[in-house]
Design a protein around this motif. Structure first.
Motif, PDB file in Angstrom:
ATOM      1  N   LYS A  47       0.858  -1.034   0.009  1.00 33.84           N
ATOM      2  CA  LYS A  47       0.201   0.042  -0.083  1.00 33.84           C
ATOM      3  C   LYS A  47       0.816   1.293  -0.070  1.00 33.84           C
ATOM      4  O   LYS A  47       0.805   2.214  -0.706  1.00 33.84           O
ATOM      5  CB  LYS A  47      -0.886  -0.125   1.138  1.00 33.84           C
ATOM      6  CG  LYS A  47      -1.860   1.320   1.141  1.00 33.84           C
ATOM      7  CD  LYS A  47      -2.605   1.136   2.233  1.00 33.84           C
ATOM      8  CE  LYS A  47      -3.820   2.545   2.277  1.00 33.84           C
ATOM      9  NZ  LYS A  47      -4.740   2.502   3.590  1.00 33.84           N
ATOM     10  N   SER A  48       1.746   1.367   0.776  1.00 33.12           N
ATOM     11  CA  SER A  48       2.669   2.471   0.941  1.00 33.12           C
ATOM     12  C   SER A  48       3.658   2.576  -0.350  1.00 33.12           C
ATOM     13  O   SER A  48       3.751   3.797  -0.900  1.00 33.12           O
ATOM     14  CB  SER A  48       3.475   2.510   2.287  1.00 33.12           C
ATOM     15  OG  SER A  48       4.420   1.626   2.048  1.00 33.12           O
ATOM     16  N   SER A  49       4.126   1.386  -0.674  1.00 36.30           N
ATOM     17  CA  SER A  49       4.860   1.585  -2.074  1.00 36.30           C
ATOM     18  C   SER A  49       3.897   2.075  -3.139  1.00 36.30           C
ATOM     19  O   SER A  49       4.311   2.845  -4.215  1.00 36.30           O
ATOM     20  CB  SER A  49       5.484   0.302  -2.321  1.00 36.30           C
ATOM     21  OG  SER A  49       6.180  -0.222  -1.425  1.00 36.30           O
ATOM     22  N   LEU A  50       2.628   1.705  -3.439  1.00 37.94           N
ATOM     23  CA  LEU A  50       1.987   2.042  -4.323  1.00 37.94           C
ATOM     24  C   LEU A  50       1.528   3.521  -4.464  1.00 37.94           C
ATOM     25  O   LEU A  50       1.636   4.357  -5.336  1.00 37.94           O
ATOM     26  CB  LEU A  50       0.613   1.141  -4.251  1.00 37.94           C
ATOM     27  CG  LEU A  50       0.398  -0.217  -4.968  1.00 37.94           C
ATOM     28  CD1 LEU A  50      -0.800  -0.812  -4.661  1.00 37.94           C
ATOM     29  CD2 LEU A  50       0.749  -0.041  -6.627  1.00 37.94           C
ATOM     30  N   THR A  51       1.354   4.087  -3.266  1.00 40.14           N
ATOM     31  CA  THR A  51       1.103   5.354  -2.780  1.00 40.14           C
ATOM     32  C   THR A  51       2.289   6.403  -3.552  1.00 40.14           C
ATOM     33  O   THR A  51       2.063   7.223  -4.211  1.00 40.14           O
ATOM     34  CB  THR A  51       0.817   5.876  -1.377  1.00 40.14           C
ATOM     35  OG1 THR A  51      -0.414   5.083  -1.088  1.00 40.14           O
ATOM     36  CG2 THR A  51       0.570   7.199  -1.229  1.00 40.14           C
ATOM     37  N   PHE A  52       3.528   5.700  -3.016  1.00 42.97           N
ATOM     38  CA  PHE A  52       4.715   6.451  -3.595  1.00 42.97           C
ATOM     39  C   PHE A  52       5.055   6.529  -4.988  1.00 42.97           C
ATOM     40  O   PHE A  52       5.254   7.378  -5.606  1.00 42.97           O
ATOM     41  CB  PHE A  52       5.767   6.200  -2.718  1.00 42.97           C
ATOM     42  CG  PHE A  52       7.286   6.534  -3.287  1.00 42.97           C
ATOM     43  CD1 PHE A  52       7.608   8.031  -2.782  1.00 42.97           C
ATOM     44  CD2 PHE A  52       8.025   5.903  -4.103  1.00 42.97           C
ATOM     45  CE1 PHE A  52       8.695   8.588  -3.110  1.00 42.97           C
ATOM     46  CE2 PHE A  52       9.167   6.653  -4.539  1.00 42.97           C
ATOM     47  CZ  PHE A  52       9.563   7.713  -4.120  1.00 42.97           C
ATOM     48  N   LEU A  53       4.777   5.185  -5.650  1.00 44.77           N
ATOM     49  CA  LEU A  53       5.211   5.064  -6.860  1.00 44.77           C
ATOM     50  C   LEU A  53       3.968   5.818  -7.900  1.00 44.77           C
ATOM     51  O   LEU A  53       4.339   6.301  -9.036  1.00 44.77           O
ATOM     52  CB  LEU A  53       5.077   3.570  -7.313  1.00 44.77           C
ATOM     53  CG  LEU A  53       6.279   2.777  -6.565  1.00 44.77           C
ATOM     54  CD1 LEU A  53       6.079   1.321  -6.780  1.00 44.77           C
ATOM     55  CD2 LEU A  53       7.504   3.364  -7.292  1.00 44.77           C
TER      56      LEU A  53
END
Length: 74
Positions: A47-53
């Motif tokens: 979830k946090s990686s998707l938000t950043f990417l």
């Protein structure tokens, strides 16, 4: 008239699918070594990686490039 087939290897593949496949194949530890970004090295999650990417084009491009290089192995 038939629609032409896309030559884009990412055609129809979501960022979430790309990330899930890479994490399943490499794990966050190796992924963080291959692409040194904080969302893979500091308390990583999908979830946090998707938000950043989704907000950071240069990082998304690096993930997409790794996915394309990894596709034959998946």
């Amino acid at each position: 008239m038939e629609k032409p087939i896309s030559n884009d290897p990412l055609h129809g593949v979501t960022l979430k699918k790309i990330l899930e496949d890479l994490v399943a194949y490499y794990g966050f530890d190796t992924l963080g070594e291959l692409i040194n970004i904080k969302c893979f090295n500091d308390n990583p999650s999908i979830k946090s990686s998707l938000t950043f990417l989704r907000k950071t084009e240069w990082a998304r491009k690096k993930v997409e490039e790794l996915y394309i290089r990894t596709l034959p192995k998946l």
